[in-house]
Design a protein around this motif. Structure first.
Motif, PDB file in Angstrom:
ATOM      1  N   VAL A  15     -31.594 -11.533  13.455  1.00 50.10           N
ATOM      2  CA  VAL A  15     -32.014 -10.680  14.800  1.00 50.10           C
ATOM      3  C   VAL A  15     -30.978  -9.698  15.164  1.00 50.10           C
ATOM      4  N   ILE A  18     -30.962  -6.583  13.048  1.00 53.84           N
ATOM      5  CA  ILE A  18     -32.047  -5.846  13.129  1.00 53.84           C
ATOM      6  C   ILE A  18     -31.700  -4.945  14.402  1.00 53.84           C
ATOM      7  N   PHE A  19     -30.943  -5.646  15.410  1.00 59.29           N
ATOM      8  CA  PHE A  19     -30.668  -5.118  16.798  1.00 59.29           C
ATOM      9  C   PHE A  19     -29.691  -3.821  16.323  1.00 59.29           C
ATOM     10  N   ARG A  22     -31.431  -0.808  14.606  1.00 63.64           N
ATOM     11  CA  ARG A  22     -32.430   0.026  15.877  1.00 63.64           C
ATOM     12  C   ARG A  22     -31.236   0.697  16.657  1.00 63.64           C
ATOM     13  N   GLY A  31     -36.731  -2.310  23.421  1.00 59.05           N
ATOM     14  CA  GLY A  31     -36.895  -3.367  22.373  1.00 59.05           C
ATOM     15  C   GLY A  31     -35.349  -3.859  21.792  1.00 59.05           C
ATOM     16  N   ASN A  32     -34.381  -2.795  21.895  1.00 57.80           N
ATOM     17  CA  ASN A  32     -33.024  -3.161  21.741  1.00 57.80           C
ATOM     18  C   ASN A  32     -32.432  -4.189  22.720  1.00 57.80           C
ATOM     19  N   LEU A  35     -34.033  -7.571  21.798  1.00 58.47           N
ATOM     20  CA  LEU A  35     -33.521  -8.191  20.468  1.00 58.47           C
ATOM     21  C   LEU A  35     -32.058  -8.840  20.940  1.00 58.47           C
ATOM     22  N   LEU A  38     -32.540 -12.070  22.888  1.00 54.59           N
ATOM     23  CA  LEU A  38     -33.285 -13.090  21.932  1.00 54.59           C
ATOM     24  C   LEU A  38     -31.904 -13.684  20.889  1.00 54.59           C
ATOM     25  N   CYS A  39     -31.238 -12.935  20.469  1.00 54.69           N
ATOM     26  CA  CYS A  39     -30.058 -13.145  19.679  1.00 54.69           C
ATOM     27  C   CYS A  39     -29.132 -14.221  20.697  1.00 54.69           C
ATOM     28  N   CYS A 146     -32.236  -9.310  30.097  1.00 58.69           N
ATOM     29  CA  CYS A 146     -32.234  -8.423  28.930  1.00 58.69           C
ATOM     30  C   CYS A 146     -31.944  -7.126  29.377  1.00 58.69           C
TER      31      CYS A 146
END
Length: 339
Positions: A15, A18-19, A22, A31-32, A35, A38-39, A146
């Motif tokens: 994750v 991916i972050f 992006r 969405g950043n 992510l 979530l990480c 977030c």
């Protein structure tokens, strides 16, 4: 099914990668924020799993401490929000936007009361309702964390690259024509950025954006231009956009004006700190080439304003949040009935 520490760590690393990709491509994505949250969640879960493998009794003590701390923290936050909501009403008036702190505090207390009632009453329906509310509250709290965390990170992005425009987003005027402290804070930050760019040999224009409200005597852009003119900005470096009535229109009309004056131009968008990340998200959607910079805001104003911005960001992605919220509610109903 047993989840291992290595699995949590591997998921968190994936994750994070991916972050980072992006984030490097475009910082202005909500969405950043998700992510990154979530990480962090996966790392916390992995730490808890590792602790449970090392010493299970300690894990139970930690879990109980977290549960108690969460409940106490929720009550403290509710109290703070209620107090802030009362101050907002006394200071800023009883407009709906100023009630958000008060409503959020009441919602937290209501959720805690519902959970306490479900724990005391043997009712499958009440348990299902309480669990559903708890799951939905958890979903919203995760997204809010977030949002706040990433917005703070986004504000650390220094505006160093050359720009063609410094765009200032309007806000309401006082007595129909005067620049209030909130808007003055934006203009002062924009002026500092403008001077910083000029000190390095660049020649940006200051674009002030804001139309005339029903209770205003002049367009916001005109009052903003007068404010900057009195502080030494020449007319040749001032551009006024006087038609917009919302942040979306601020950005859309400013983009059209910048493209007409300097095709392919870039900018920095100046607003207040609580509004900067949402302005950046909307700028990306509007096709504006530029990051957003925030100016300081009075501390008492920040909680209610941040809640408003969070709600507005959620509304920007209606299908995603309705779909995710529906799944969360379904999971809550199932867990409540079968718990």
């Amino acid at each position: 099914m047993t989840i291992s520490f290595s699995a949590c760590l591997a998921a968190a690393a994936l994750v994070l990668l991916i972050f980072l990709r992006r984030y490097d491509g475009d910082r202005r994505r909500f969405g950043n924020a998700v992510l990154l949250g979530l990480c962090s969640l996966l790392l916390l879960a992995g730490s808890f799993v590792a602790l449970s493998h090392l010493h299970r009794p300690v894990t139970r003590t930690v879990a109980a401490g977290v549960a108690v701390g969460t409940a106490v923290g929720a009550m403290a936050i509710a109290g703070f929000l209620l107090a802030n909501g009362i101050r907002m009403i006394r200071t800023e008036g009883g407009r709906p936007a100023n009630l958000l702190s008060l409503l959020a505090g009441a919602a937290i207390l209501g959720t805690l009361g519902l959970l306490a009632a479900a724990a005391q009453v043997d009712s499958g329906l009440l348990r299902a309702v309480a669990t559903t509310v708890l799951f939905l509250a958890g979903y919203l709290c995760f997204l809010f964390a977030c949002f706040v965390g990433y917005a703070a990170l986004y504000q650390q992005v220094a505006v160093r690259r050359p720009v063609d425009f410094v765009v200032v987003l309007g806000a309401g005027l006082t007595d129909g024509s005067a620049v209030p402290p909130l808007l003055a804070s934006r203009l002062d930050r924009a002026l500092a950025l403008y001077r910083h760019q000029r000190a390095r040999g660049r020649s940006p224009d200051l674009l002030v954006s804001g139309g005339k409200g029903s209770d205003e005597q002049v367009p916001e852009a005109e009052a903003m231009a007068d404010y900057l003119r009195r502080r030494g900005v020449p007319d040749s470096h001032l551009v006024q956009e006087c038609a917009s009535t919302s942040t979306e229109e601020n950005l859309k009309f400013s983009r059209e004006l910048m493209e007409r004056l300097r095709p392919g131009s870039s900018c920095v968008i100046v607003t207040n700190d609580f509004h900067a990340f949402r302005a950046a998200v909307l700028a990306r959607r509007a096709g504006v080439r530029g990051e957003a910079a925030g100016s300081p805001t009075a501390a008492y104003y920040w909680p209610s304003a941040t809640l408003r911005e969070f709600a507005a960001v959620l509304a920007t992605y209606p299908l995603t949040n309705l779909g995710a919220g529906g799944l969360v509610c379904a999971a809550g109903v199932w867990a409540g009935w079968h718990g």
